[in-house]
Structures are given as C-alpha cells and as structure tokens.
Design an enzyme around this catalytic site. Structure first.
Site, PDB file in Angstrom:
ATOM      1  N   HIS A 363       0.809  -1.221   0.000  1.00 15.71           N
ATOM      2  CA  HIS A 363       0.000   0.000   0.000  1.00 15.71           C
ATOM      3  C   HIS A 363       0.843   1.271   0.000  1.00 15.71           C
ATOM      4  O   HIS A 363       0.450   2.294   0.580  1.00 15.71           O
ATOM      5  CB  HIS A 363      -0.977  -0.001   1.181  1.00 15.71           C
ATOM      6  CG  HIS A 363      -1.754  -1.264   1.308  1.00 15.71           C
ATOM      7  ND1 HIS A 363      -2.719  -1.627   0.398  1.00 15.71           N
ATOM      8  CD2 HIS A 363      -1.672  -2.288   2.210  1.00 15.71           C
ATOM      9  CE1 HIS A 363      -3.224  -2.804   0.735  1.00 15.71           C
ATOM     10  NE2 HIS A 363      -2.593  -3.233   1.827  1.00 15.71           N
ATOM     11  N   CYS A 364       2.006   1.214  -0.659  1.00 13.70           N
ATOM     12  CA  CYS A 364       2.920   2.361  -0.691  1.00 13.70           C
ATOM     13  C   CYS A 364       3.221   2.847   0.725  1.00 13.70           C
ATOM     14  O   CYS A 364       3.275   4.050   0.995  1.00 13.70           O
ATOM     15  CB  CYS A 364       2.363   3.498  -1.545  1.00 13.70           C
ATOM     16  SG  CYS A 364       2.255   3.107  -3.296  1.00 13.70           S
ATOM     17  N   ALA A 365       3.402   1.880   1.629  1.00 13.88           N
ATOM     18  CA  ALA A 365       3.707   2.207   3.027  1.00 13.88           C
ATOM     19  C   ALA A 365       4.625   1.136   3.596  1.00 13.88           C
ATOM     20  O   ALA A 365       4.315   0.509   4.617  1.00 13.88           O
ATOM     21  CB  ALA A 365       2.423   2.321   3.837  1.00 13.88           C
TER      22      ALA A 365
END
EC number: 2.8.1.7
Length: 406
Positions: A363-365
């Site tokens: 999740h781009c995290a």
C-alpha cells in the site's frame, strides 16, 4: 434524515456490473473511487460542447473554458475553506503537490543542517520527496514513531523538535490503518515551535469536512480521483504569504510574466506561477462536479453514514477467528487485515473470484509494513456507496477462504 444509499448507488454506473459472474462489491475506493454519472457527464460535456485551450484566448470558447476553470478554483477554495482562490494550485495529484512543496519551498528555504519531521505511517508520496531533498541538501529526516495501536502520541512530537527543525509533513488519515490524526492539535504544537506544516489530506477530504484555516496548516494536498472525481487532477493549498515567496518548480507556458533571451524571465504571481503548461482542463471540470456531488449529499451526512458502516464492518470482521486487524478501533475509510498466515495476494485473488475488489500489498507504506513485521496486508476501504450487504459479502468470502485454505 436517513442517508439516501439506494439513490447514491444508482448514481455510479460501474457498480451495476458483474465481475467473474458475481455482482461487484467495490472495496478499493481508498486507491481510487468510482465516478458518479454527474462527473462523467461534466467531462463529456466539456469535450463535446465546450473544449478549448485556456488562457490568452480571445475567442469565446477559450474565454468560457478559462472562466469555468477559474470558477472551480474558487469552488475548491470554498470546499476546504481557504481564505482565497489564489491559495489553490491545480496539480496532477497528491504526489505532485508534495513534490512541488519539497522542490520549491524545501529547496528555497531549507539548508544543510536543518531537520524535517515525518511520521511512520506516511504514504511513500510523503516520504520519498523529503528523502530526495534531504540527500541533496544535507537535511536530516526525523521520524515520529507509532504507538502499538497504530496512532501518534502527540506528546512524542516535542522530543523531535529543536532549533534546527523547519517542517512537519503528516497525513490526516492513514491510507492503511485509517488512523485519524488530531491534526488541529498537531499543527498548533508545531506552529508554536515555528514549524511549517504540510498535511496530506488524500484520505480525508472524501470522508469529512475540511477547514484548512481552522486546522492552521501551511500546505494541504489531495487528489481528485479519490474524491469521486477524475484521475490526473489534484490540489495543493498553500497560505498566500508562503506561496508568494516560493519560486516556480517547473518552467513553461502560462507561468510567466515576461520572457526575454537577453533579460531572462519574470514569473506570474501565485498560484499561476506553479501551473506551467496546458492544464488538465477537463479533469478540473470533473473535479468541480465531484465537489458539487459530495457537497449536495453533505460531508457530515457522509461521515455519519460511513462511520456507522465502519463500526458494523469491524464488528463483523472481528468474528473471523484467524483474521488479524491492524490499526485503532476508531478509524475512517480503511480496514487493513491479514487472514491467518495466507499471503494477502492469495486472499485478494480468491475474493476477486467472488466479485469482491480489495487492495493487497504494501500500500505504498513499506515502513508501516516493517512496523508490523509483515510483507503485505489486505485492505478493504469503505465509501459513500458501500452497504452492509457489501460488508456481509466480504465476511462471507473470507470465511469461505478460511474454510478452503485452513
């Protein structure tokens, strides 16, 4: 008055389709939301009946398109309660907005030895631009850590601030955990120490009313496509006093006053100095239609409906014995989870076969995945068009996977 969910669902054409022979359950709006017919019609109408290049056109179509574009700028300012339309910059999305601040404000005002603060829950778009800036300028990045419940402890902020600290970049709502940060209190503490504050509102503007003046932040950023608007359009809000001091990031047409091969170039005032080249005019029109749509429904009414649905979803999901939920009890928009030891991609693939769309991965995290010591998570996100029946389908799908895979 009850929330008009049946009418709302009828406004979104894509929700009527089937996927893999099943009625679609769309639980991926935090990645990108579906579009109401009003937004689709607005873009179509502009391309079919009113398209022209904006700025400097003497003919009627150009003048009309320019007037409509600037009217949306005013509309956005009203939507987030900015002091002036001239504090609103059209960008491609949240990512470009943060990069603009990092490359214009950051490179103009920060020097070697300065420090900036980000949090452990940020999207990569609010990490990587600051890392690139820090590497180039010799600026230190300090990380505000999470608590065990996936929240920020506001008393931890003071320990990160000293006389070198210049800027805080923080998300309003986590794109993974749904954590709703106390932005007004955070900004007040940061401003008391003289910091400039950027707030990532990409996961907030569709779920609750936003008042940037009440929040007190210097910059606020969000994307249109998560707000039921078109892709390729977003907003950077900046306080006028700061914007007027910031140099352009990109050069080209529309952002200049004068250009001379011998005398150099002078630049337009903000916000236009930050809008080089031909804008995504149709996207701007569509964004205006999206704002009209959520405003007509009422952000408070949307918030209340979604919070009721969130409480129901968390209660139902918590009944699945092998399911791990991540994040705080009180949250907005998103639910991150894993099912036993099964990889998130496998869970997402099975759900897709049942017509249920969720998001899987990091999740781009990635720093947040490292915090929880997992490679990936499943994420179901709730929007104004989701229902208890959608939640029930998700729960039934997960129970079926649990039974199949053990």
């Amino acid at each position: 008055m009850s929330f008009p969910i049946e009418r709302v669902r009828a406004d979104f054409p894509l929700l009527s389709r089937q996927v893999n022979g099943q009625p679609l359950v769309y639980l991926d709006s935090a990645a990108s939301a579906q579009k109401p017919q009003a937004v689709i019609d607005k873009e179509l109408h502009f391309y079919r009946d009113g398209y022209a290049a904006v700025h400097r056109g003497i003919h009627s179509l150009s003048a009309e398109a320019t007037q409509q574009m600037e009217a949306v700028r005013t509309q956005v300012a009203d939507f987030i309660h900015a002091a002036s339309a001239e504090e609103i910059i059209f960008v491609r999305g949240t990512t470009e907005a943060i990069n603009l601040v990092a490359n214009s404000y950051g490179r103009h005002f920060l020097v070697t030895g300065d420090s900036i603060i980000i949090t452990e829950m940020e999207h990569h778009a609010n990490i990587v631009p600051w890392q690139m800036l820090a590497q180039d300028l010799g600026v230190e990045i300090r990380v505000w850590p999470l608590t065990a419940t996936g929240e920020l402890e506001i008393t931890d902020l003071a320990a990160l601030i000293d006389d070198t600290t210049r800027l805080l970049a923080v998300t309003q709502i986590s794109n993974v955990l749904g954590t709703v940060n106390p932005i007004k209190d955070i900004v007040a503490q940061a401003k008391a120490a003289g910091l400039v504050v950027l707030v990532d509102g990409a996961q907030a503007v569709m779920h609750q009313p936003v008042d940037v003046q009440a929040l007190g932040c210097d910059f606020y950023v969000f994307s249109g496509h998560k707000l039921y608007g078109p892709s390729g359009i977003g907003i950077l809000y900046g306080k006028s006093a700061l914007l007027q001091q910031m140099p352009p990031w990109e050069g080209g047409g529309a952002m200049i006053k004068t250009v001379s091969l011998t005398q150099g170039t002078t630049f337009a005032d903000a916000p236009w100095r930050f809008e080089a080249g031909s804008p995504n005019t149709a996207g701007i029109m569509g964004l205006g239609a999206a704002i009209d749509y959520v405003t007509e429904l009422g952000l408070l009414q949307i918030q209340q409906y979604e919070q009721s649905l969130m409480h129901y979803a968390l209660a139902q999901l918590s009944q699945i014995k092998s399911l791990t939920l991540y994040g705080p009890t009180e949250r907005a928009g998103v639910i991150a989870f894993n099912l036993g030891l099964h990889h998130a991609y496998d869970v997402g693939s099975f759900l897709d076969q049942y017509g249920i769309a969720i998001r899987t991965g990091h999740h781009c995290a990635m720093p947040l995945m490292a915090f929880y010591q997992v490679p990936s998570m499943c994420r179901a996100s709730l929007a104004l068009y989701n229902t208890r029946e959608d939640v029930d389908r998700l729960v039934a799908g997960l129970q079926r996977i649990e039974k199949l895979l053990g």
